[in-house]
Design a protein around this motif. Sequence first.
Motif, PDB file in Angstrom:
ATOM      1  N   LEU A  39       4.584   5.635  -5.276  1.00 14.32           N
ATOM      2  CA  LEU A  39       4.342   5.639  -6.716  1.00 14.32           C
ATOM      3  C   LEU A  39       4.172   7.050  -7.299  1.00 14.32           C
ATOM      4  O   LEU A  39       4.784   7.372  -8.310  1.00 14.32           O
ATOM      5  CB  LEU A  39       3.134   4.753  -7.045  1.00 14.32           C
ATOM      6  N   PRO A  40       3.362   7.901  -6.643  1.00 17.41           N
ATOM      7  CA  PRO A  40       3.187   9.234  -7.214  1.00 17.41           C
ATOM      8  C   PRO A  40       4.505   9.997  -7.333  1.00 17.41           C
ATOM      9  O   PRO A  40       4.655  10.855  -8.198  1.00 17.41           O
ATOM     10  CB  PRO A  40       2.254   9.930  -6.210  1.00 17.41           C
ATOM     11  N   GLY A  90       0.826  -1.206   0.000  1.00 17.04           N
ATOM     12  CA  GLY A  90       0.000   0.000   0.000  1.00 17.04           C
ATOM     13  C   GLY A  90       0.857   1.251   0.000  1.00 17.04           C
ATOM     14  O   GLY A  90       0.574   2.216  -0.711  1.00 17.04           O
ATOM     15  N   ALA A  91       1.940   1.207   0.774  1.00 17.94           N
ATOM     16  CA  ALA A  91       2.823   2.362   0.821  1.00 17.94           C
ATOM     17  C   ALA A  91       3.421   2.611  -0.554  1.00 17.94           C
ATOM     18  O   ALA A  91       3.513   3.747  -1.023  1.00 17.94           O
ATOM     19  CB  ALA A  91       3.937   2.124   1.847  1.00 17.94           C
ATOM     20  N   LEU A  92       3.785   1.514  -1.211  1.00 16.00           N
ATOM     21  CA  LEU A  92       4.369   1.649  -2.546  1.00 16.00           C
ATOM     22  C   LEU A  92       3.383   2.303  -3.503  1.00 16.00           C
ATOM     23  O   LEU A  92       3.699   3.253  -4.205  1.00 16.00           O
ATOM     24  CB  LEU A  92       4.783   0.264  -3.064  1.00 16.00           C
ATOM     25  N   MET A  93       2.146   1.775  -3.487  1.00 17.76           N
ATOM     26  CA  MET A  93       1.162   2.241  -4.466  1.00 17.76           C
ATOM     27  C   MET A  93       0.691   3.668  -4.169  1.00 17.76           C
ATOM     28  O   MET A  93       0.541   4.481  -5.065  1.00 17.76           O
ATOM     29  CB  MET A  93      -0.065   1.313  -4.482  1.00 17.76           C
ATOM     30  N   ARG A  94       0.436   3.960  -2.899  1.00 20.21           N
ATOM     31  CA  ARG A  94      -0.209   5.224  -2.572  1.00 20.21           C
ATOM     32  C   ARG A  94       0.778   6.342  -2.301  1.00 20.21           C
ATOM     33  O   ARG A  94       0.511   7.496  -2.592  1.00 20.21           O
ATOM     34  CB  ARG A  94      -1.106   5.056  -1.330  1.00 20.21           C
ATOM     35  N   VAL A  95       1.894   6.004  -1.684  1.00 20.85           N
ATOM     36  CA  VAL A  95       2.798   7.069  -1.253  1.00 20.85           C
ATOM     37  C   VAL A  95       3.999   7.212  -2.186  1.00 20.85           C
ATOM     38  O   VAL A  95       4.328   8.306  -2.625  1.00 20.85           O
ATOM     39  CB  VAL A  95       3.274   6.812   0.197  1.00 20.85           C
TER      40      VAL A  95
END
Lengths: 507, 338
Positions: free
Chosen positions: A421-422, A414-419
Amino acid sequence: MLPDALTQTVLLLAGVAIVAGVVGTGCAWLVSAYAFPGRRLLDVALLLPLAVPTYIVAFAYLDLMHPLGPVQSGLRALLGLSGPGDLRLPDIRSLPACVLLLGLVLYPYVYLPTRALFRMQAATLLEAARSLGAGPGRVFRSVALPLARPAIALGLGLALMEALNDIGAAEFLGVRTLTVQVYATWVNRTDLPGAAQIALASLAVVLVLIGVERWGRGGRGYATAAQRPRPLERRRLRGTAGVIALGLGLLPVALGFLVPAAYLAREAGTRIARFGLPERLASEALGTLLYAGAATLAAVVLGLFAAASPALVGRRWGGLLVRLAGLGYALPGAVLAIGLLTPLALADFGLSSLTRALFGTTPALVGLGTGTALVLAYVIRFLGVSTGACEAGLARLPRSLGDAGRTLGRGAFGALMRVQLPQLWPALASGAVLVFVDCAKELPATLLLRPLNVETLATHLYGEAARGTYEDGAAAALLIVLVGLVPVAMLMRLDPAFRMRSRLPSA
Amino acid sequence: MSARVSFAVAWMLSLGTMASAAEVNLYTTREPGLIRPLLDAFTAKTGVTVNTVFVEKGLAERVAAEGERAKADVLMTVDIGNLVDIVDRGLAQPVKSATLDSAVPAALRDAEGRWFALSTRARVLYADAKDFADLKSIRYEDLADPKWKGKLCLRSGQHPYNTALIAHHLVKHGPEKTEAWLRGLKANLARKPAGGDRDVARDIVAETCEIGLGNSYYVGLMRSGRGGPDQQKWGEGIKVVLPTFEGGGTHVNVSGAAVSKNAPNREEAVKLLEYLVSDEAQGIYAKTDYEYPVKAGAPVDPLLTSLGTLTIDTVPLTEIARNRKAASLLVDKVGFDH
């Protein structure tokens, strides 16, 4: 013979390392540390040779520098000589010429990461050195160069793999590298085991390269503080010094891009005027975009997860995954393609047995001889490139960012995708660009695996070269270069280091 | 919505059957541009679509891997070695066809019908047009004479066109003499063996060298002006001689084809081969590609007849093919390309 081929290969790689390393690092320093008229243009222009594949630069210069070509004819006219026998310049079909030409189109691999490093990270340290009274030469030698070592190592690693796997340029210029020898053994003697042995030798060279690269990058953490990195204050060069700086920087752009591209444009122009546009050019361009695009998409997604895997599944397995992802880049394209034939056939066999058991029908081949095989080959071959870019991007992010994501209750994923990745778009984009260009240029696997009736720009050009009419391929070659330019332009827009200049006072 | 879907499905199905009704899949090591006029003429005549894929390296591997469900119908190569290799790997099937057997001389096809030559080309001497003394009776063996030191241009020794010639020399003279001959050739080279046959002509015009070897059809392609004025200048700047082996004839190679073992469209495949040896197709081979036809009595292009009378050496092609591996090894042994 193996020892001869090995010697040639090592000499070629050493030469390319010197040319690409010096040009790439030198130019990165020039545009990062100095301000002079035309610098902003140069900053971007230095990427252009990235769009020119090695085999295209080789055949362009072969024509340009031939005794009957424009350069020597012009020289003779200037000197008042009549016959081509009166002026003997060294033949371009030689190892030194091959080194130079490869170096001239491969240096952007070094320029790109090194420049980013000078720009984004080194500013504080470099300015500290300056403020302590170090002159520009000393700052470069004692601070910038050691700092840039990992970036230079990364870039050189990529450039040398390209050089090692090159088949067109070496063949055109009569340099018998290991890769050329693999083909000779395989095609002329139907000796696949023999070819595999030579391929192993070239794999050994790759391992040495990877070792040197890891050593070059070794032990350096790149986590920066969470504040936005600050670009380096540039030293202003005025008058003659500025002109010299611009001239120096433009030299590789001219030799690696402007000259061959202008030559291709002229050749393509005269051919189109005489014979019309090649009929299939549009469908070939579409084929190139389609297959390279699909592979790029897959490679970037997989590359992101591979690069993030140390955080996702633990350092030990993750590290292994990262290395695994890079493996394909080390294989000569042809060896990889041949190696894929059997697994693909097996997969097809398994699938058809399954559908026969379930539905009583046998489908057509879905792996071999279809676009799937080609895209798969591209992804395996170039996954290392996108993984590397994502790895570098992740490493550049402050560590606290991932931790912050987790404290907010997200898992590592989740950290990768939400924080993260952007924040990673620039890295993803630069990875995508490199993969796309590599796929569009790729030749041996495309030749072997593409479906019936499918031609890409690269295979068209190779076809022309195969029947000795590579001048007829000028239009296709020009298009490959143009296709290569699209992502280069994208890179300029997306990379924050390039975007940033619009927010800076003009330099 | 569902009507639209079923329509789409029906359309796709009909596409599938339409395509499979009359088509033939051609895997070729020959650049398809060269044979495109032939294939177009075949389609116009028979209504059979020809799908092509140009696989210069690894054609046999790909067909072997595709196995029983291979799409390949016709396998085409431009070198006898590669052609025989396909047969040796069991990738070809025998074809019995009175048309093929009567059109192609026995020496230019497999006795069991597993391969057929479709056109032939000679390996000829290109020489500086300005210096054309006593070359008329030159032999391949003479090219190793030290008097040509620094005057010879060749493409890579590992290219099938050269490997076949060297294999031919092996059959004629055995390994020791062939090795000495190769060392002699290497010592005479004016530049690295690289590029193509046309580069040999260009380098002769550029006075980099005085003689070299190239395939006969390149002469026609260059002189016809189809490749543009530069190539025409190269073609006209050289004289062409048909060399022979000592006490023998000229070395020729072939372009040829085989019907794939698991060909899904066997009937169309045979039809295509039969068309390719018809008078019409053999005429196209001669006219557009400047090749020597295989069919006796088929017209030869005037550009080719002007080169002189071709006397083909009597060593069987299969014998040459059998020696190509040894030839390739010899090329490496003497470091020919280094």
